[in-house]
Design a protein around this motif. Structure first.
Motif, PDB file in Angstrom:
ATOM      1  N   THR A 447       0.813  -1.332   0.084  1.00  0.00           N
ATOM      2  CA  THR A 447      -0.088  -0.006   0.008  1.00  0.00           C
ATOM      3  C   THR A 447       0.922   1.289  -0.286  1.00  0.00           C
ATOM      4  O   THR A 447       0.533   2.210  -0.539  1.00  0.00           O
ATOM      5  N   ASP A 448       2.124   1.268   0.534  1.00  0.00           N
ATOM      6  CA  ASP A 448       2.811   2.312   0.428  1.00  0.00           C
ATOM      7  C   ASP A 448       3.338   2.743  -0.835  1.00  0.00           C
ATOM      8  O   ASP A 448       3.370   3.867  -1.156  1.00  0.00           O
ATOM      9  N   PHE A 451       0.591   4.349  -2.516  1.00  0.00           N
ATOM     10  CA  PHE A 451       0.459   5.688  -2.052  1.00  0.00           C
ATOM     11  C   PHE A 451       1.186   6.675  -2.868  1.00  0.00           C
ATOM     12  O   PHE A 451       0.906   7.690  -3.104  1.00  0.00           O
ATOM     13  N   GLN A 482      -9.244   7.055   2.596  1.00  0.00           N
ATOM     14  CA  GLN A 482      -8.888   6.850   4.096  1.00  0.00           C
ATOM     15  C   GLN A 482      -7.979   8.061   4.454  1.00  0.00           C
ATOM     16  O   GLN A 482      -8.328   8.644   5.542  1.00  0.00           O
TER      17      GLN A 482
ATOM     18  N   ILE B  89      -2.481   8.890  11.369  1.00  0.00           N
ATOM     19  CA  ILE B  89      -2.411  10.274  11.242  1.00  0.00           C
ATOM     20  C   ILE B  89      -2.695  11.077  12.120  1.00  0.00           C
ATOM     21  O   ILE B  89      -2.148  12.147  12.454  1.00  0.00           O
ATOM     22  N   ARG B  93      -0.442  14.306  13.727  1.00  0.00           N
ATOM     23  CA  ARG B  93      -0.615  15.505  13.717  1.00  0.00           C
ATOM     24  C   ARG B  93      -0.480  15.915  15.340  1.00  0.00           C
ATOM     25  O   ARG B  93       0.077  17.138  15.529  1.00  0.00           O
ATOM     26  N   LYS B 119       5.923   1.628   9.706  1.00  0.00           N
ATOM     27  CA  LYS B 119       5.457   3.023   9.231  1.00  0.00           C
ATOM     28  C   LYS B 119       4.747   2.889   7.883  1.00  0.00           C
ATOM     29  O   LYS B 119       4.986   2.004   7.254  1.00  0.00           O
ATOM     30  N   PHE B 120       4.024   4.053   7.818  1.00  0.00           N
ATOM     31  CA  PHE B 120       3.305   4.044   6.432  1.00  0.00           C
ATOM     32  C   PHE B 120       3.659   5.426   5.866  1.00  0.00           C
ATOM     33  O   PHE B 120       3.871   6.287   6.590  1.00  0.00           O
ATOM     34  N   TYR B 121       3.602   5.063   4.658  1.00  0.00           N
ATOM     35  CA  TYR B 121       4.361   6.460   3.812  1.00  0.00           C
ATOM     36  C   TYR B 121       3.289   7.682   4.132  1.00  0.00           C
ATOM     37  O   TYR B 121       3.675   8.819   4.182  1.00  0.00           O
ATOM     38  N   ALA B 122       2.076   7.407   4.312  1.00  0.00           N
ATOM     39  CA  ALA B 122       0.957   8.435   4.642  1.00  0.00           C
ATOM     40  C   ALA B 122       1.501   9.319   5.968  1.00  0.00           C
ATOM     41  O   ALA B 122       1.359  10.429   5.823  1.00  0.00           O
ATOM     42  N   MET B 125       4.243  11.439   5.312  1.00  0.00           N
ATOM     43  CA  MET B 125       3.758  12.685   4.408  1.00  0.00           C
ATOM     44  C   MET B 125       3.120  13.777   5.216  1.00  0.00           C
ATOM     45  O   MET B 125       3.448  14.860   4.864  1.00  0.00           O
ATOM     46  N   VAL B 126       2.387  13.139   6.195  1.00  0.00           N
ATOM     47  CA  VAL B 126       1.634  14.205   7.108  1.00  0.00           C
ATOM     48  C   VAL B 126       2.858  14.735   7.788  1.00  0.00           C
ATOM     49  O   VAL B 126       2.753  16.227   8.040  1.00  0.00           O
ATOM     50  N   GLU B 129       4.179  17.414   5.683  1.00  0.00           N
ATOM     51  CA  GLU B 129       3.157  18.444   5.375  1.00  0.00           C
ATOM     52  C   GLU B 129       3.240  19.471   6.558  1.00  0.00           C
ATOM     53  O   GLU B 129       2.707  20.604   6.308  1.00  0.00           O
ATOM     54  N   GLU B 130       3.191  18.891   7.875  1.00  0.00           N
ATOM     55  CA  GLU B 130       3.273  19.660   8.729  1.00  0.00           C
ATOM     56  C   GLU B 130       4.703  20.272   9.289  1.00  0.00           C
ATOM     57  O   GLU B 130       4.833  21.062  10.217  1.00  0.00           O
ATOM     58  N   ASP B 163     -11.115  -1.363   8.874  1.00  0.00           N
ATOM     59  CA  ASP B 163     -10.162  -0.753   7.814  1.00  0.00           C
ATOM     60  C   ASP B 163     -10.224  -1.819   6.683  1.00  0.00           C
ATOM     61  O   ASP B 163     -10.609  -1.142   5.515  1.00  0.00           O
ATOM     62  N   ASP B 169      -9.417  -0.801   2.875  1.00  0.00           N
ATOM     63  CA  ASP B 169      -8.249  -0.436   3.112  1.00  0.00           C
ATOM     64  C   ASP B 169      -7.224  -1.506   3.314  1.00  0.00           C
ATOM     65  O   ASP B 169      -7.413  -2.491   4.368  1.00  0.00           O
ATOM     66  N   GLN B 170      -6.242  -1.927   2.463  1.00  0.00           N
ATOM     67  CA  GLN B 170      -5.464  -3.180   2.399  1.00  0.00           C
ATOM     68  C   GLN B 170      -4.047  -3.087   3.272  1.00  0.00           C
ATOM     69  O   GLN B 170      -3.363  -3.939   3.079  1.00  0.00           O
ATOM     70  N   ARG B 171      -3.976  -1.980   3.855  1.00  0.00           N
ATOM     71  CA  ARG B 171      -2.526  -1.714   4.401  1.00  0.00           C
ATOM     72  C   ARG B 171      -2.104  -2.678   5.320  1.00  0.00           C
ATOM     73  O   ARG B 171      -0.747  -2.902   5.312  1.00  0.00           O
TER      74      ARG B 171
END
Lengths: 715, 615
Positions: A447-448, A451, A482, B89, B93, B119-122, B125-126, B129-130, B163, B169-171
């Motif tokens: 999933t990464d 993304f 999500q 996420i 924050r 860890k997840f890429y998302a 990324m947050v 962004e922060e 999830d 959501d398949q993470r």
């Protein structure tokens, strides 16, 4: 002043140039300026002159590079910080200039050739002299190089003039060769290569093993063994004598080793063969001679002979080959695109596929993709045919090369062969095939990776196209949704809008109505939007429910204004309950009518609320208002819960026949319960009553039931 | 009582190695930030962490103060802050707000974020962004398997259920694959693999890819565990939705077992303080009763207590004052405490569960499972809602009705929902939308449209790529077919007379003899056949035609002992009832089951995962 502009020279129409003297000066030099090195600093800085060095070389000591510079009779050592004059120890007097200098292959030794024809040889540190030689030739040599061999104590320097080659060392004599043509010397690890227009030769010190074996009249074990083998081939009994001689001295192992080693140093295959044959012969008379050295030598020589072939032209010696390693040799072959030979060598040496064949095939493929005259299909097919599923081959690397050559289509074709879809993604992104990359990322299940591609796409495409792409990829869509739910709520709304997903849009606004909005007007507006969306989604149920909620919200607001207290955000049920608890029965009933609360619920609700208030009078009035839709057992239960047996009994009598027994038991009237049960002739009820008969008081009742049972059975 | 294991039952592998691995890795990560530091721990991770490394271990590695990650400004004055969090996420924050507050105050500290299990890429990324990506260092604590008991491994990922099965959501699937890879590295390859469900198949394929990429490592090793069975939670929602009546399940339903331990309140401990008790095989008394139907447990415990008291009295009479005896008495006393605790728990449960209400509830559930008196059950549920008995319970019953009946008839669907909204508030419109999407609460569709959707779905299924694509809405078209499956697999045992719960005959005992858990029955059938052969019809009814797989390798290296060890992987959670049922099956057949679940679950947890609550 008249002719002040006399030295002005026009260039074109508008510009003049002039030159004037700064200083009138004369250098007090013996040499001409052309014999000097000139260094001048800008901004009017100083000028330095130094007569040009006659020769110089780079020395390397303790990982620091120095420069040794000869100017006239003086030697200077320069490093990054300093310049110091040095004198080689034991240098013969009378030197007025150095003509050549040479550093050995290992950087350990230094040789100096002076204008007196004298050669000084010593350590590169200039601390020790090894030897010296006077050749009496004053002509500057064309080249001077060291000729040495690893692990040898002998030091020798080869000096070349136009037509003469001289080998000098720690000996009063020198060896001299005549050069027929212009030649050039290449120092090597273990000797000197000499090449000219028509020949390519190798000059080196004869290695110890060879010397022992081939020296005239040598009695070394290796020499004897070679002799023995020769006699053996001639079928002469002398073979036995020689062999016996070696064995008596217990030197057979050494003899075999010598022959094997010497074979390595021979250039002629015939000679290699006879030495190896001798070794093999000697081995027969040894128990437990480890075969490795023999086998490896045979293999190495076969490889060396193959690359020494003039078609290939890599004249490696055995020592050089060992120093170089097979991997580097293979690399050199690959660089020369001698793929078949390289593969044959790998297969012959049985190198592991990943280091050997696969690697070379991958290199081949990388070369293959550069053949622009062959069509994409053909190249891809050819590569796949040769490589197949060979382990360790990365199709994505080859594809990257193809892309580097500008063959994007070919790269995509090649990527198809890459079994790990995750590996395909970065290149596809680089090639701007983001949509394909997305499908591949999804296939990889990582999933990464998905993304990463999504973010690429988001920047690459306009919003509409991006959403359209997502629409066709549900897995990516879920992932992105999500993310938006937590980080970009507005995007989420846009996504639903784009998809005409009114159901989700409705849900989105419902959530907003209590999560994002504070003011009542905002909340109602959000609900209205939600209801509209639900209508569009043909979900009338949700739309109606939402509209009801709008009404309820407004009403709750009014109630708060008029009655005070907390009404907002209560459920309908709780709103009505709160009204009853506050004594606003009229309002409660009005609300129930307005929102069409079913009778059953209203009864449960009122019952619970009134019992909570312990307003028994009102409860009784309510119970008599009409026939209860939920029966009267709940009345009994709730009174008992409030420990009001008196009230409970009132209702017990009104409970319907099916639940009468239960009700009577609840209020503790076991006797009457028994009567009813007997009357009903219901076995289950009888047992139930019986289980409630405890202690002495109920003894009579229990008997009565048992009797009734017995009677029933008789019948 | 308490059936002993058969003498030939295979030994379980030692899973404590997993704990040591996790602990060593955590210590290594803490040491990466030398010097004193404050540790911020996410609430979800506290209990699992406690099972791996206690506070004194953390202190040994220079952890100064411990904080819970919550939405409050940090009071920490330490120069180094370390965050141990799930990759979410909202955590990013929170961390960003701390770091940015420091920046505003002109303060510089060292920050380290440790993501568990990955860890997840998302998240990164947050952080970017922060604007704090450069200020923090990120690490992963690959702690994905917590041994809760000798035969139970939990990934402690309750969010997996929502999830994947709701949001599509398949993470986490990759995380599962990694965990399986770790297990096969430590305990040898698995010669036989079976699975059912879309997620199971994806996890399996990812796992296989991992093994191929790193092949050679496990090659030539003797397998310790002969079989692995992967199962998606959505293959069997029914079992998870039933009230649990075996002791351990009941304790979970009543008190909520959290990470292998339970907090008994004052009503259980019969004192004024609560007590935290670890529940596992090491507690001898608990181990004897955990798999029992609760109706047997109270009697058993009182008998035990009486025996013990009698023994005590005898001892006093004998008057032997040897140290040895004293110690053994002391130890007995300790054990007795546990027994009393269990009695307390049991009494408290009995008080709650033997009430009329509970019996009627069970009766309704059984009626739903067997498919009779549907009208009556529907009115029961309606009354349940009207009386505001419990929002979660009502929801559960509605789902049970929907799944067993292939969806609610439109009239009931509307009226039950209306009633529910009136009782519990309008935000549950979203809850219903969730339940519909997950296929838990649906409306019976008129015949023609259903076949249309079905053909569309079957087309999607035949499409090869579909194996990897999850259409979040495909479940909409799924019919549960429970009735047909139940008939095919004989899930409702025919009983003449009373079902003797003391001497169970089959796995149905975990539901009072009324129902054999579907998930367990599937596992039993496949293990018997060593494949899905002959189960085609069942698989079709489960909507898993493309997601049932078998993969066998040569068994020459597997010992007969290992072939009787079976690892069952529940994707989306499993219940204690299922565990008890399979333990029972194991005893009957000479197998031993090992359970790997994304989290231990029960009906309430499933419903809560689907519910929308006002923040």
């Amino acid at each position: 002043m008249d002719c002040y502009t006399a030295n002005w020279n026009p260039l074109g129409d508008s510009a003049f140039y002039r030159k004037y003297e700064l200083y009138s000066m004369d250098w007090d030099l013996k040499e001409e300026l052309r014999d000097c090195l000139v260094a001048a600093a800008p901004y009017g800085g100083p000028i330095g002159l130094q007569s040009a060095p006659s020769c110089w070389t780079v020395l390397c000591q303790d990982r620091v590079a120095h420069i040794l510079l000869a100017v006239g009779p003086d030697l200077y050592l320069l490093d990054h910080a300093a310049c110091s004059a040095v004198t080689p120890p034991g240098l013969a007097p009378g030197v007025s200039s150095f003509l050549q200098m040479a550093v050995s292959f290992t950087y350990r030794h230094l040789a100096l050739f002076t204008d007196t024809g004298y050669i000084w040889m010593g350590t590169a540190s200039l601390k020790e002299k090894l030897c010296e030689f006077n050749c009496n030739i004053r002509a500057p040599p064309k080249q001077m190089v060291w000729c040495s061999r690893p692990r040898s104590k002998e030091r020798a320097v080869v000096v070349a003039w136009e037509r003469r080659l001289m080998v000098v060392g720690d000996a009063p004599e020198s060896i001299q060769f005549v050069l027929d043509e212009d030649s050039y010397l290449v120092p090597e690890l273990d000797g000197v290569r000499i090449f000219s227009r028509s020949t390519h030769e190798f000059l080196h010190e004869v290695p110890a093993a060879s010397e022992e074996i081939f020296k005239i009249a040598s009695m070394a074990p290796g020499a004897l063994l070679l002799e023995a083998q020769k006699e053996y081939e001639k079928e002469s009994q002398k073979a036995d004598e020689y062999l016996r001689e070696i064995q008596e001295l217990g030197q057979l192992t050494q003899a075999v080793q010598q022959c094997i080693e010497a074979a390595g140093h021979e250039h002629q295959p015939d000679m290699q063969k006879s030495l190896l044959r001798a070794a093999s012969f000697g081995k027969c008379f040894l128990d437990r001679f480890p075969p490795d050295s023999f086998v490896h030598m045979c293999q190495d020589l076969r490889v060396l002979n193959a690359v020494r072939d003039y078609h290939i032209g890599i004249p490696l010696t055995y020592s050089q080959y060992k120093q170089l390693t097979i991997q580097v040799l293979l690399d050199r072959l690959v660089l020369r695109r001698l793929y078949p030979l390289a593969i044959q060598i790998c297969e012959y040496l049985r190198l592991p596929e990943v280091q050997g064949v696969s690697r070379i095939l991958a290199h081949w493929a990388c070369y293959k993709v550069q053949q622009k005259d062959v069509s994409d299909e053909d190249v891809a097919r050819a590569i796949n045919q040769k490589l197949g599923d060979t382990p360790g081959v990365s199709y994505s690397d080859i594809a990257a090369r193809a892309y580097g050559c500008g063959r994007t289509e070919l790269a995509i074709k090649l990527l198809e062969y890459e079994p790990r879809s995750g590996e395909q993604v970065p290149l596809l992104l680089k090639m701007k095939r983001s949509k394909l990359a997305l499908s591949k990322a999804i296939e990889s299940g990582d999933t990464d990776l998905v993304f990463t591609v999504l973010l690429h796409l988001k920047n690459e495409l306009n919003r509409g196209d991006f959403f359209m792409t997502l629409r066709n990829q549900p897995m990516a869509l879920s992932l992105y949704r999500q993310f938006c739910k937590h980080q970009e709520l507005e995007t989420l709304k846009d996504l639903y809008n784009q998809d005409d997903n009114h159901q989700e849009l409705g849900s989105f606004h419902i959530r907003a109505s209590y999560a994002a909005e504070e003011r009542i007007e905002g909340r109602v507006a959000a609900l209205q939007t939600a209801a509209d969306a639900f209508y569009k989604a043909k979900n009338e149920f949700a739309a109606k429910a939402t509209e009801d909620q709008m009404r309820l919200l407004r009403l709750q607001r009014r109630l708060e204004d008029e009655l005070g207290g907390q009404f907002l955000d209560l459920s309908l049920h709780d709103t009505v309950t709160t009204l009853i608890l506050g004594g606003h029965n009229k309002r409660a009933e009005q609300l129930a009518r307005d929102f069409r609360i079913p009778d059953k619920r209203l009864w449960w609700l009122k019952l619970t609320a009134l019992a909570d208030l312990e307003d028994w009078e009102e409860l009784e009035k309510f119970s008599k208002s009409k026939k209860s839709p939920i029966g009267y057992l709940p009345f009994v239960e709730i009174c008992m819960k409030q420990h009001n047996k008196y009230e409970a009994k009132k209702y017990a009598s009104r409970v319907g026949p099916e639940q009468k027994v239960k009700a009577l038991l609840l209020v503790g009237d076991v006797a009457q319960a028994a009567d009813v049960a007997i009357e009903h002739r219901n076995e289950a009820e009888l047992s139930l009553v019986l289980s409630h008969c405890t202690g002495a008081t109920d003894g009579a009742t229990a008997d009565k039931i048992q009797r009734a049972r017995a009677q029933a059975q008789k019948k | 009582m308490a059936f002993p294991h058969r003498p030939d039952a295979p030994e379980l592998p030692d899973f404590s190695m997993l704990k040591r691995l996790a602990r060593d890795q955590l210590i290594y990560l803490l040491e990466q930030l030398p010097g004193k530091k404050d540790l911020f721990i996410e609430a979800d991770l506290m209990s699992p962490l406690d099972r791996i490394a206690n506070v004194s271990i953390l202190k040994q590695h220079e952890v100064d103060k411990l904080y819970k990650v919550e939405n409050k400004p940090a009071l920490s004055s330490n120069e180094q802050l370390c965050f141990l969090v799930r990759p979410r996420i909202k955590n990013m924050r929170y961390i960003a707000s701390l770091v940015n507050a420091d920046k505003l105050a002109g303060r510089t500290r060292k920050y380290k974020v440790i993501f568990s299990p990955q860890k997840f890429y998302a998240c990164e990324m947050v952080l970017e962004e922060e604007g704090i990506y450069g200020d923090v260092s990120c690490d992963e604590w690959a702690f994905s398997l917590l041994p809760l008991d000798v035969d139970l491994l939990s990934m402690e990922l309750p969010e997996f259920f929502r999830d994947y099965f709701l949001e599509g959501d398949q993470r986490w699937i990759n995380t599962v694959a990694q965990a399986l890879h770790l297990l096969s590295t430590l305990y040898g390859p698995f010669p036989n693999c079976y699975g059912i469900g879309r997620c199971a198949k994806m996890a399996y394929e990812l796992w296989r890819n991992l093994e191929e990429e790193e092949d050679g490592e496990t090659k030539g090793r003797r397998p310790e565990i002969g079989h692995i069975f992967l199962l998606d939670r959505d293959v069997d929602f029914v079992t998870a939705l039933c009230s649990q009546v075996v002791y351990e399940g009941l304790v979970d339903d009543t008190f909520r077992i959290k990470c292998g331990s339970v907090d008994f309140g004052p009503e259980v401990t019969s004192s004024d303080k609560s007590l935290k008790v670890l529940l596992n095989a090491e507690d001898k008394v608990f181990n004897e009763i955990r798999n029992e139907h609760f109706s047997n447990v109270f009697g058993f415990l009182s008998q035990k207590a009486r025996n013990l008291q009698a023994q005590y009295d005898r001892r006093r009479g004998m008057d032997i004052k040897q140290m040895k005896n004293f110690v053994s008495q002391e130890l007995k006393g300790l054990k007795q405490e546990h027994r009393l605790l269990n009695i307390g728990a049991c009494e408290s449960i009995m008080k709650k569960k033997t009430k009329q209400d509970f019996q009627e509830l069970i009766k309704t559930e059984h009626a739903l499972l067997e498919g009779f008196n549907i009208r009556e059950s529907t009115s029961y549920i309606e009354e349940h809602i009207d009386r505001q008995v419990s929002p979660i319970e009502s929801l559960r019953l509605m789902c049970l009705l929907s799944i067993t009946e292939n969806g609610l008839i439109p009239k009931d669907y509307r009226s039950l929902k209306t009633q529910y909204l009136q009782s519990y508030g309008p935000e549950h419109l979203l809850t219903f939308s969730n339940l519909r999407r997950a296929g838990l609460l649906t409306e019976q569709a008129p015949g023609d449209t259903l076949t249309a959707v079905e053909s569309k779905v079957s087309k999607l299924v035949t499409d090869k790529a579909a194996g990897k694509i999850t259409d979040a809405f495909s479940s909409l078209a799924k019919r549960s077919n429970f009735r047909a499956i139940s008939k095919k697999l004989n899930l409702i045992p025919r009983v003449d007379g009373e079902y003797d719960l003391k001497v169970p005959r089959d796995m149905a005992y975990v539901f009072g003899g009324a129902y054999v858990p579907l998930s367990c029955r599937i596992i039993e059938q496949v293990l018997e056949r060593r494949s899905w052969q002959g189960l085609d019809e069942v698989v079709r009814l489960l909507n898993c035609s493309d997601f049932a797989f078998t993969d066998m390798t040569k068994e020459d290296k597997a010992s007969s002992e290992s072939l009787r060890l079976i690892l069952v992987v529940f994707l989306g959670g499993c219940t204690f009832s299922e565990i008890s049922a399979l333990r029972f099956l194991g005893r009957e057949k000479g197998y031993r089951f090992i359970f790997l679940t994304t989290a231990v679950t029960n009906s309430a947890r499933l419903m809560e995962a689907m519910s929308e609550v006002k923040a």
